[in-house]
Enzyme design. Structure first.
Site, PDB file in Angstrom:
ATOM      1  N   SER A   1       0.706  -1.046  -0.116  1.00 26.64           N
ATOM      2  CA  SER A   1       0.173   0.027   0.561  1.00 26.64           C
ATOM      3  C   SER A   1       0.687   1.375   0.140  1.00 26.64           C
ATOM      4  CB  SER A   1      -1.237  -0.084   1.416  1.00 26.64           C
ATOM      5  OG  SER A   1      -1.825   0.860   0.863  1.00 26.64           O
TER       6      SER A   1
ATOM      7  N   ASP B   1     -10.224  -2.834  -5.632  1.00 35.04           N
ATOM      8  CA  ASP B   1      -9.589  -2.272  -4.227  1.00 35.04           C
ATOM      9  C   ASP B   1      -9.247  -0.538  -5.361  1.00 35.04           C
ATOM     10  OD1 ASP B   1      -7.123  -0.785  -3.697  1.00 35.04           O
ATOM     11  OD2 ASP B   1      -6.148  -2.321  -3.897  1.00 35.04           O
TER      12      ASP B   1
ATOM     13  N   HIS C   1      -8.735  -4.439  -0.709  1.00 33.03           N
ATOM     14  CA  HIS C   1      -7.072  -3.450  -0.163  1.00 33.03           C
ATOM     15  C   HIS C   1      -7.127  -3.982   1.019  1.00 33.03           C
ATOM     16  CE1 HIS C   1      -4.073  -0.612  -0.304  1.00 33.03           C
ATOM     17  NE2 HIS C   1      -5.009  -0.324   0.805  1.00 33.03           N
TER      18      HIS C   1
END
Length: 311
Positions: free
Chosen positions: A158, A249, A279
């Site tokens: 991320s 996501d 995610h």
């Protein structure tokens, strides 16, 4: 958007999480990630050893945690440096502990986890500087750490994927590979996946906009490519890269676009698409088998580029 029953179960539970005694939205975000990780990561694997060190800098120190894998002791082992996610404003040792333990054991490498400085207290480039400084320190102190400085890779998830991308443009010539897990690469929120998943699951646009403002305050007017890696033009130091993309996501499009930019620059890039995933799915090992599948895939990629034997 059609979610599997397992993902829907997770999403329903996430909506019920309330941060204990949150003082403000920032504190709430940090506690939310801690709670999600604690509740969904599952049982933590035992590792051979965990060491905590502080890397001395001029005006601060950088905490790191070294995970030594289970199994036969190997002198001068390979190593993987891990940069965690959390929108640049949250996350740390405990939020990613379960994932890092799995990676250490499956790769057979020492995993060095960086607890870099977070925004808004420390906006860009503080966190990035901590990550670059840690890589350099590991290289300089490889003998002390009992690792092979010629067999080091990088993993970021991320926001950590954004940081890893920028780190590798600075010191990538010393790295054998990098893996980017659903990387946060862009601060413009203008992709089709952001339009589809503006309100989640897991991430939402409002929170993302605030996080980027905290991390890179000048980013809306004069974005720095080292903060916003979708803008990077020169990937000359970037090592072979694996990019993991989750289907549901909001970051999926920017992750694929970043991978394509690397490919266009001649970097060997593998893209792995995780159907049905959201995610942050790497934190959901209590419920999702895909977590172990992803760890196996990342370990195989690491073994190939570190020239180590699979465990």
């Amino acid at each position: 958007m059609k979610l599997t029953s397992s993902i829907q179960q997770i999403v329903d539970h996430l909506e019920k999480i309330k941060s204990f005694n949150a003082q403000n939205p920032l504190d709430d975000t940090r506690k939310y990630l801690e709670t999600m990780s604690l509740q969904f990561s599952g049982k933590k694997e035992a590792v051979a050893m965990i060491e905590e060190l502080n890397i001395p800098m001029e005006n601060h120190s950088i905490p790191i945690r070294i995970y030594r894998p289970n199994g036969k002791s190997v002198r001068k082992s390979s190593a993987i440096i891990y940069i965690h996610g959390g929108w640049f404003i949250a996350g740390g040792f405990e939020t990613h502990d379960a994932v890092v333990r799995k990676l250490a054991n499956k790769t057979g490498s020492a995993v060095i986890f960086i607890d870099y400085r977070l925004a808004p207290e420390h906006p860009f480039p503080a966190g990035l500087n901590d990550c670059v400084d840690t890589v350099n320190w590991v290289l300089e102190n490889a003998e002390f750490l009992d690792i092979d400085k010629n067999r080091i890779g990088l993993i970021g998830d991320s926001a950590g994927g954004a940081l890893a991308t920028s780190v590798s443009t600075q010191v990538g010539e010393f790295l054998k590979f990098q893996t980017l897990i659903y990387p946060a690469a862009d601060n413009r929120f203008n992709t089709d996946s952001w339009k589809t998943y503006e309100n989640g699951p897991v991430l939402n646009k409002e929170g993302g906009i605030q996080a980027w403002k905290w991390y890179h305050p000048e980013g809306e007017i004069t974005p720095d490519p080292l903060a916003v890696p979708i803008l990077i033009k020169d990937f000359k130091n970037t090592p072979p890269t694996l990019v993991l993309i989750a289907e549901h996501d909001p970051l999926s499009d920017e992750g694929e676009e970043l991978a394509q930019h690397m490919k266009n620059a001649g970097i060997p890039v593998d893209i792995s698409f995780y159907k049905d995933m959201v995610h942050g799915f790497m934190h959901m090992g209590e419920i999702l088998n895909e977590v172990d599948e992803a760890v196996i895939e990342m370990a195989a990629f690491a073994h190939h580029h570190l020239e180590t034997i699979e465990i």
